[in-house]
Design an enzyme around this catalytic site. Structure first.
Site, PDB file in Angstrom:
ATOM      1  N   HIS A 145     -35.790 -24.500  -8.975  1.00  0.00           N
ATOM      2  CA  HIS A 145     -34.495 -23.725  -8.706  1.00  0.00           C
ATOM      3  C   HIS A 145     -34.786 -22.529  -8.000  1.00  0.00           C
ATOM      4  O   HIS A 145     -35.819 -21.951  -7.930  1.00  0.00           O
ATOM      5  CB  HIS A 145     -33.857 -23.323 -10.311  1.00  0.00           C
ATOM      6  N   PRO A 146     -33.773 -22.073  -7.098  1.00  0.00           N
ATOM      7  CA  PRO A 146     -33.905 -21.029  -6.441  1.00  0.00           C
ATOM      8  C   PRO A 146     -34.347 -19.437  -7.132  1.00  0.00           C
ATOM      9  O   PRO A 146     -34.687 -18.729  -6.442  1.00  0.00           O
ATOM     10  CB  PRO A 146     -32.324 -20.885  -5.980  1.00  0.00           C
ATOM     11  N   ARG A 147     -34.296 -19.440  -8.300  1.00  0.00           N
ATOM     12  CA  ARG A 147     -34.536 -18.303  -9.272  1.00  0.00           C
ATOM     13  C   ARG A 147     -36.106 -18.408  -9.425  1.00  0.00           C
ATOM     14  O   ARG A 147     -36.417 -17.056  -9.821  1.00  0.00           O
ATOM     15  CB  ARG A 147     -34.035 -18.138 -10.507  1.00  0.00           C
ATOM     16  N   LYS A 148     -36.798 -19.354  -9.045  1.00  0.00           N
ATOM     17  CA  LYS A 148     -38.132 -19.530  -9.229  1.00  0.00           C
ATOM     18  C   LYS A 148     -38.918 -19.157  -7.868  1.00  0.00           C
ATOM     19  O   LYS A 148     -38.235 -19.188  -7.063  1.00  0.00           O
ATOM     20  CB  LYS A 148     -38.446 -21.017  -9.554  1.00  0.00           C
ATOM     21  N   LEU A 149     -40.260 -18.872  -8.124  1.00  0.00           N
ATOM     22  CA  LEU A 149     -41.042 -18.521  -7.013  1.00  0.00           C
ATOM     23  C   LEU A 149     -41.301 -19.686  -5.853  1.00  0.00           C
ATOM     24  O   LEU A 149     -41.107 -19.306  -4.923  1.00  0.00           O
ATOM     25  CB  LEU A 149     -42.579 -17.984  -7.481  1.00  0.00           C
TER      26      LEU A 149
END
Length: 384
Positions: free
Chosen positions: A183-187
């Site tokens: 997901h975009p919140r992940k690195l």
């Protein structure tokens, strides 16, 4: 009042021209569904966490779902999960008809411990979902030492932990099965997407079938065949596939991972320096047995922290143009699970009530971090 241009976001994906070019090449190839780039990404990602097999899917949620299916979990079974996790962790148990059982966590790491798990084990316990919360590695060996003699499967929810280290090896290296989020919140991001990693070849083969409607022959293999192929549907499966466009982006991101983790640990070190010694504030840190990727940098405030505690801090940061987030949610406090009986969860409730996540992203400057710290600590400095 801040303007849009000087606002500090909580997170910004680290993407560049290389990802754009890789996605364009996938589109130009004419193969945009699950295909050769997905297979390449699976191999590369599995190698990066020293697992034998990778199975790419549409999200970490679907990865969790498939992991429980593959472990044979179903109606009548209980799955121990931390309430302190995104709600998908508990939902995965419900998807297979099992009952989630909420266990408390360690207040320092936010992770399950043998003691908190032992408290909720019962005759119907068939699996434990061990979350590496916010990128902080959980003590996998300690949980497995408890679970394995009892025949209980351990699924690692490593959604936030790509690049984290456990006892000198990548998180996931010792997993029966680990699940990952892009997901975009992940690195490491592919927009949406997920992965399972494991060493069991037979289980990996089944997982690949399950993600593609239970077909005996994948769509990619059918298209590559010189002759007619008549597939069978061996069991009820799902449509949980990743696209080659996502995998193309993921391959570039994987090449950036060491740089991203290095930068986030650098940012975390500066936050620690800025916040050191503040009474009533504790920042997340590495456990003694591993290193966090600092996917989230969260701080725990005392309820009477100057300026209105956690909620006052969130409001103050927002007023100064800084995007922060409440701490990790507690599933047992949400309407979807408010009828589920559970043991007392004091650490979970303390963390979800009194913690907040501070901004952190690859291009963040020291001046921005100083601005965040100054806003957070303003009541302390002013003696309010």
């Amino acid at each position: 009042m801040s303007t849009l241009t000087d606002r500090i976001p909580v997170m910004v994906p680290y993407l560049g021209i290389e990802e754009e070019q890789a996605a364009a090449e996938a589109v130009a190839s004419g193969w945009i569904a699950q295909g050769p780039r997905v297979a390449q990404f699976e191999r590369a990602f599995a190698e990066s966490v020293t697992a034998a097999h990778g199975v790419a899917v549409s999200s970490c949620t679907t990865a969790l779902h498939l992991s429980l299916v593959a472990c044979g979990i179903g109606p009548g079974d209980e799955v121990v999960v931390p309430s302190l996790s995104f709600i998908a962790t508990a939902n995965a148990a419900r998807y297979v008809g099992a009952d989630p059982v909420f266990a408390d966590v360690d207040e320092t790491t936010g992770n399950l411990t043998p003691d908190t798990v032992r408290e909720v084990l019962g005759p119907r316990t068939r699996a434990i979902v061990l979350v590496h919360q916010g990128g902080v590695p959980a003590d996998v060996r300690a949980i497995k030492e408890l679970a394995e003699p009892l025949g209980i499967a351990v699924v690692e929810d490593a959604a936030c932990a790509v690049g984290s280290v456990y006892r000198g090896a990548p998180v996931g290296a010792e997993a029966q099965v680990a699940t990952w989020s892009f997901h975009p919140r992940k690195l490491l991001t592919t927009g949406e997407g997920g992965m399972l990693t494991l060493d069991d070849a037979d289980r990996a083969t089944r997982l690949r079938r399950l993600r593609e409607h239970g077909m005996s022959v994948s769509a990619a293999d059918r298209h590559a065949s010189a002759g007619p192929v008549f597939e069978q549907y061996l069991e009820v499966g799902f449509n949980f596939r990743m696209t080659d466009i996502q995998a193309a982006v993921g391959l570039v991101q994987l090449g950036r991972l060491a740089e991203i983790v290095r930068r986030r640990r650098e940012l975390a070190a500066y936050y620690h320096a800025l916040l050191a010694g503040v009474p009533g504030l504790r920042a997340v840190r590495d456990p003694e047995y591993g290193q966090s990727n600092y996917q989230s940098f969260w701080v725990l405030l005392d309820p009477d922290f100057p300026g209105g505690g956690r909620d006052g801090a969130l409001a103050r940061l927002a007023e100064r143009g800084i995007s922060a987030r409440r701490g990790i949610m507690a599933a047992h406090l949400e309407p979807a699970y408010d009828t589920v009986k559970h043991v007392d969860l004091p650490a979970t409730e303390r963390i979800t009530r009194d913690s907040l996540i501070l901004p952190m992203f690859h291009t963040m400057t020291s001046a921005q971090q100083e601005r965040v710290a100054a806003a957070l600590l303003e009541p302390v400095a002013s003696g309010v």
